[in-house]
Design a protein around this motif. Structure first.
Motif, PDB file in Angstrom:
ATOM      1  N   LYS A 116     -47.183  93.004 -40.810  1.00  0.00           N
ATOM      2  CA  LYS A 116     -47.890  92.438 -39.734  1.00  0.00           C
ATOM      3  C   LYS A 116     -47.204  91.454 -39.128  1.00  0.00           C
ATOM      4  O   LYS A 116     -46.367  90.619 -39.715  1.00  0.00           O
ATOM      5  N   GLY A 117     -47.105  91.457 -37.658  1.00  0.00           N
ATOM      6  CA  GLY A 117     -46.433  90.535 -36.836  1.00  0.00           C
ATOM      7  C   GLY A 117     -45.193  90.763 -36.660  1.00  0.00           C
ATOM      8  O   GLY A 117     -44.416  90.116 -35.895  1.00  0.00           O
ATOM      9  N   ARG A 118     -44.546  91.897 -37.082  1.00  0.00           N
ATOM     10  CA  ARG A 118     -43.106  92.348 -37.108  1.00  0.00           C
ATOM     11  C   ARG A 118     -43.123  93.677 -36.579  1.00  0.00           C
ATOM     12  O   ARG A 118     -42.206  94.199 -35.587  1.00  0.00           O
ATOM     13  N   PHE A 119     -44.074  94.578 -36.838  1.00  0.00           N
ATOM     14  CA  PHE A 119     -44.192  95.952 -36.308  1.00  0.00           C
ATOM     15  C   PHE A 119     -45.212  95.968 -35.325  1.00  0.00           C
ATOM     16  O   PHE A 119     -46.138  95.588 -35.484  1.00  0.00           O
ATOM     17  N   THR A 120     -44.932  97.090 -34.432  1.00  0.00           N
ATOM     18  CA  THR A 120     -45.994  97.389 -33.512  1.00  0.00           C
ATOM     19  C   THR A 120     -46.063  98.938 -33.609  1.00  0.00           C
ATOM     20  O   THR A 120     -45.265  99.605 -32.962  1.00  0.00           O
ATOM     21  N   VAL A 121     -47.393  99.563 -33.637  1.00  0.00           N
ATOM     22  CA  VAL A 121     -47.279 100.711 -33.359  1.00  0.00           C
ATOM     23  C   VAL A 121     -48.186 101.203 -31.852  1.00  0.00           C
ATOM     24  O   VAL A 121     -48.686 100.462 -31.417  1.00  0.00           O
ATOM     25  N   SER A 122     -47.459 102.069 -31.331  1.00  0.00           N
ATOM     26  CA  SER A 122     -48.222 102.437 -29.749  1.00  0.00           C
ATOM     27  C   SER A 122     -48.013 104.037 -29.596  1.00  0.00           C
ATOM     28  O   SER A 122     -47.479 104.697 -30.476  1.00  0.00           O
ATOM     29  N   ARG A 123     -48.575 104.469 -28.676  1.00  0.00           N
ATOM     30  CA  ARG A 123     -48.674 105.751 -28.510  1.00  0.00           C
ATOM     31  C   ARG A 123     -48.671 106.110 -26.905  1.00  0.00           C
ATOM     32  O   ARG A 123     -49.066 105.524 -26.112  1.00  0.00           O
ATOM     33  N   GLY A 124     -47.970 107.342 -26.332  1.00  0.00           N
ATOM     34  CA  GLY A 124     -47.857 107.501 -25.086  1.00  0.00           C
ATOM     35  C   GLY A 124     -48.639 109.133 -24.972  1.00  0.00           C
ATOM     36  O   GLY A 124     -47.907 110.105 -25.344  1.00  0.00           O
ATOM     37  N   ASN A 125     -49.889 109.339 -24.875  1.00  0.00           N
ATOM     38  CA  ASN A 125     -50.550 110.504 -24.940  1.00  0.00           C
ATOM     39  C   ASN A 125     -50.290 111.163 -23.715  1.00  0.00           C
ATOM     40  O   ASN A 125     -50.293 112.609 -23.994  1.00  0.00           O
ATOM     41  N   ASP A 126     -49.282 110.902 -22.646  1.00  0.00           N
ATOM     42  CA  ASP A 126     -49.033 111.494 -21.711  1.00  0.00           C
ATOM     43  C   ASP A 126     -47.668 112.352 -22.402  1.00  0.00           C
ATOM     44  O   ASP A 126     -47.318 113.377 -21.847  1.00  0.00           O
ATOM     45  N   LYS A 127     -47.164 111.741 -23.292  1.00  0.00           N
ATOM     46  CA  LYS A 127     -45.742 112.405 -23.798  1.00  0.00           C
ATOM     47  C   LYS A 127     -45.887 112.989 -25.098  1.00  0.00           C
ATOM     48  O   LYS A 127     -44.933 113.378 -25.664  1.00  0.00           O
ATOM     49  N   ASN A 128     -47.178 112.803 -25.584  1.00  0.00           N
ATOM     50  CA  ASN A 128     -47.732 113.238 -27.030  1.00  0.00           C
ATOM     51  C   ASN A 128     -46.502 112.652 -27.850  1.00  0.00           C
ATOM     52  O   ASN A 128     -46.106 113.440 -28.923  1.00  0.00           O
ATOM     53  N   THR A 129     -46.480 111.532 -27.700  1.00  0.00           N
ATOM     54  CA  THR A 129     -45.423 110.480 -28.863  1.00  0.00           C
ATOM     55  C   THR A 129     -46.195 109.200 -29.398  1.00  0.00           C
ATOM     56  O   THR A 129     -46.986 108.714 -28.472  1.00  0.00           O
ATOM     57  N   VAL A 130     -45.565 109.006 -30.546  1.00  0.00           N
ATOM     58  CA  VAL A 130     -46.119 107.786 -31.243  1.00  0.00           C
ATOM     59  C   VAL A 130     -45.157 107.184 -31.314  1.00  0.00           C
ATOM     60  O   VAL A 130     -44.092 107.626 -31.819  1.00  0.00           O
ATOM     61  N   TYR A 131     -45.129 105.765 -31.230  1.00  0.00           N
ATOM     62  CA  TYR A 131     -43.924 104.941 -31.543  1.00  0.00           C
ATOM     63  C   TYR A 131     -44.175 103.844 -32.638  1.00  0.00           C
ATOM     64  O   TYR A 131     -45.327 103.345 -32.935  1.00  0.00           O
ATOM     65  N   LEU A 132     -42.944 103.342 -33.236  1.00  0.00           N
ATOM     66  CA  LEU A 132     -43.120 102.250 -34.220  1.00  0.00           C
ATOM     67  C   LEU A 132     -42.000 101.491 -33.749  1.00  0.00           C
ATOM     68  O   LEU A 132     -40.755 101.692 -33.962  1.00  0.00           O
ATOM     69  N   GLN A 133     -42.273 100.278 -33.262  1.00  0.00           N
ATOM     70  CA  GLN A 133     -41.294  99.228 -32.685  1.00  0.00           C
ATOM     71  C   GLN A 133     -41.162  98.230 -34.003  1.00  0.00           C
ATOM     72  O   GLN A 133     -42.160  97.746 -34.393  1.00  0.00           O
ATOM     73  N   MET A 134     -39.864  98.341 -34.503  1.00  0.00           N
ATOM     74  CA  MET A 134     -39.945  97.317 -35.934  1.00  0.00           C
ATOM     75  C   MET A 134     -38.873  96.214 -35.368  1.00  0.00           C
ATOM     76  O   MET A 134     -37.818  96.378 -35.086  1.00  0.00           O
ATOM     77  N   ASN A 135     -39.391  95.088 -35.452  1.00  0.00           N
ATOM     78  CA  ASN A 135     -38.669  93.795 -35.186  1.00  0.00           C
ATOM     79  C   ASN A 135     -38.726  93.139 -36.633  1.00  0.00           C
ATOM     80  O   ASN A 135     -39.268  93.294 -37.366  1.00  0.00           O
ATOM     81  N   SER A 136     -37.559  92.006 -36.399  1.00  0.00           N
ATOM     82  CA  SER A 136     -37.340  91.047 -37.645  1.00  0.00           C
ATOM     83  C   SER A 136     -37.283  91.848 -38.988  1.00  0.00           C
ATOM     84  O   SER A 136     -37.888  91.741 -39.843  1.00  0.00           O
TER      85      SER A 136
END
Length: 116
Positions: free
Chosen positions: A65-85
């Motif tokens: 929590k506070g370091r990772f961010t999950v997101s998705r692009g339904n137009d691209k059929n892709t889910v992302y995981l941004q991992m910081n720190s």
């Protein structure tokens, strides 16, 4: 057929960042929630983050929590995981997962190694 293909793993230094992607195919991506799991050597697989089908609702493990961010692009059929720190304890194989109406599916995983 259903496929989940992760990418973006690699080597990072402590405090660094990586962005994982999971490209989905073979099902109506926008209708299903998605999850990211990870498994470190000698440890059980753990849920890292999940995101609702519309991307509005997200949940995270306390450890990220506070370091990772999950997101998705339904137009691209892709889910992302941004991992910081990133920390050495984030070292693991990261897996994309979804539970469809008829079965559960996992990606093949992508290795993330955090070391100085």
């Amino acid at each position: 057929q259903v496929q989940l293909v992760e990418s973006g793993g690699g080597l990072a230094q402590p405090g660094g960042s990586l962005r994982l992607s999971c490209a989905a195919s073979g099902f109506t991506f926008s209708s299903y929630a998605m999850r990211w799991y990870r498994q470190a050597p000698g440890k059980e697989r753990e849920l890292v983050a999940d995101i609702s089908s519309d991307g509005i609702f997200t949940n995270y493990a306390d450890s990220v929590k506070g370091r990772f961010t999950v997101s998705r692009g339904n137009d691209k059929n892709t889910v992302y995981l941004q991992m910081n720190s990133l920390k050495p304890e984030d070292t693991a194989v990261y897996y994309c997962y979804t539970r469809l109406s008829w079965a559960d599916y996992w990606g093949q995983g992508t290795q993330v190694t955090v070391t100085s």
